[in-house]
Every structure is written in C-alpha cells, then in structure tokens.
Write a protein that holds these residues in place. Structure first.
Motif, PDB file in Angstrom:
ATOM      1  N   LYS A   3       0.829  -1.193   0.000  1.00 48.31           N
ATOM      2  CA  LYS A   3       0.000   0.000   0.000  1.00 48.31           C
ATOM      3  C   LYS A   3       0.874   1.258   0.000  1.00 48.31           C
ATOM      4  CE  LYS A   3      -3.874   2.126   2.339  1.00 48.31           C
ATOM      5  NZ  LYS A   3      -4.833   2.055   3.418  1.00 48.31           N
ATOM      6  N   ILE A   4       1.938   1.257   0.768  1.00 49.64           N
ATOM      7  CA  ILE A   4       2.851   2.411   0.829  1.00 49.64           C
ATOM      8  C   ILE A   4       3.517   2.628  -0.529  1.00 49.64           C
ATOM      9  CG2 ILE A   4       4.995   3.269   1.850  1.00 49.64           C
ATOM     10  CD1 ILE A   4       4.076   1.970   4.474  1.00 49.64           C
ATOM     11  N   LEU A   8       3.050   5.821  -2.887  1.00 48.09           N
ATOM     12  CA  LEU A   8       4.246   6.560  -3.289  1.00 48.09           C
ATOM     13  C   LEU A   8       4.300   6.687  -4.818  1.00 48.09           C
ATOM     14  CD1 LEU A   8       6.870   7.897  -2.332  1.00 48.09           C
ATOM     15  CD2 LEU A   8       7.967   5.668  -2.557  1.00 48.09           C
ATOM     16  N   PHE A   9       4.024   5.606  -5.522  1.00 46.26           N
ATOM     17  CA  PHE A   9       4.037   5.623  -6.978  1.00 46.26           C
ATOM     18  C   PHE A   9       2.952   6.552  -7.529  1.00 46.26           C
ATOM     19  CE2 PHE A   9       2.287   4.051 -10.980  1.00 46.26           C
ATOM     20  CZ  PHE A   9       3.390   4.232 -11.806  1.00 46.26           C
TER      21      PHE A   9
END
Length: 156
Positions: A3-4, A8-9
């Motif tokens: 999820k992070i 971030l993407f």
C-alpha cells in the motif's frame, strides 16, 4: 508495504504529470494579448523581407512547430499566425538555415539573439537598433529552457 509503495508511486506520478502540465500551460496563461491584425498589416507593409514558418521542418513535431507569415524590417519582426506554445522562447537571426536542434546548436554561439517571445499568435518583436537584419538570412524560434528547436524560416 504494498500500500505504501502504491501510494508513493501514484502520488509521484501525479506530481510529475502536474509539473509537466504546469510547464506547458503557464506560458499560455501568462502570454500577452495578440497584436491586432491591422497593426501587424501596417508593420508588414514596411517590411524588407517576407517568409513563412511551416510545419514540415525536420525539427517540427506536434509540440514544436510554427505556421505563420513572417516579415522582417530593420526595427520589427512580425509573426502573423501561430507557433506552438511553450516556455522560454527566444528569437534568433542566423546566417544559415537550420531546421533542427542538431543544426542550430553548433551555430548558436554565432546566432544573433533578438528578443524573448512571450506570445504564440500574431505578435511583433522589436529588433534592437544595433542589429543589421540584412547580415542574416534566417529567423529561428528556440526554446532556451529545453534546448528545443521550435521553428525557422529563411528570408533571403
């Protein structure tokens, strides 16, 4: 962790796209008003040379082009038509015709800088009094920020 990385993407992608759109649209939003055609026609009647920007140059593409009647006099260069919008455009005079950045970059140090181009349709550029336009034969629009050829036209 997935999820992070996904967040971030996606946030990075949106930031890059937003920045790119800002670079493209800011000059359009801040461009001065076009010069009235009657004023351009008046300057055209006093011109020494006449030429045209065309879209089919080797360095032209959908984002870098010009399509306009161009007139050159000792104190004014008029563009009656359009050039692709973008940031940090400069108008140069050169002694040899160029139609791509790989042709312009080697002669840029001998090119005569005339003025900034802040408008993209129907505009007039003042030629400084110390420039003799008869010593050159080509007018070039160049994007300084990205070293990108926009358009050019040979006038003599």
């Amino acid at each position: 962790m997935k999820k992070i990385l996904l967040l971030l993407f996606t946030h990075s992608f949106v930031l890059v796209v937003g920045f790119g759109l800002g670079v493209y649209f800011l000059p359009i939003l801040t461009a001065p008003k076009s010069v009235e055609i009657s004023k351009i026609n008046e300057y055209e009647n006093k011109s020494l040379y006449q030429t045209e920007f065309v879209r089919d140059l080797r360095g032209s593409d959908p984002l870098h082009w010009g399509e306009a009647k161009v007139t050159i006099s000792n104190n004014k260069i008029t563009v009656n038509g359009s050039i692709a919008p973008g940031p940090d455009y400069k108008l140069y005079l050169t002694s040899e015709f160029t139609q791509h950045e790989d042709e312009f970059l080697p002669i840029k140090k001998t090119a005569q800088y005339v003025a900034e181009v802040k408008s993209f349709e129907n505009f007039v550029v003042n030629v400084p009094s110390d420039i003799d336009v008869s010593k050159f034969n080509t007018v070039v629009i160049w994007c300084e920020s990205f070293n990108e050829f926009i358009t050019a036209a040979k006038y003599q």
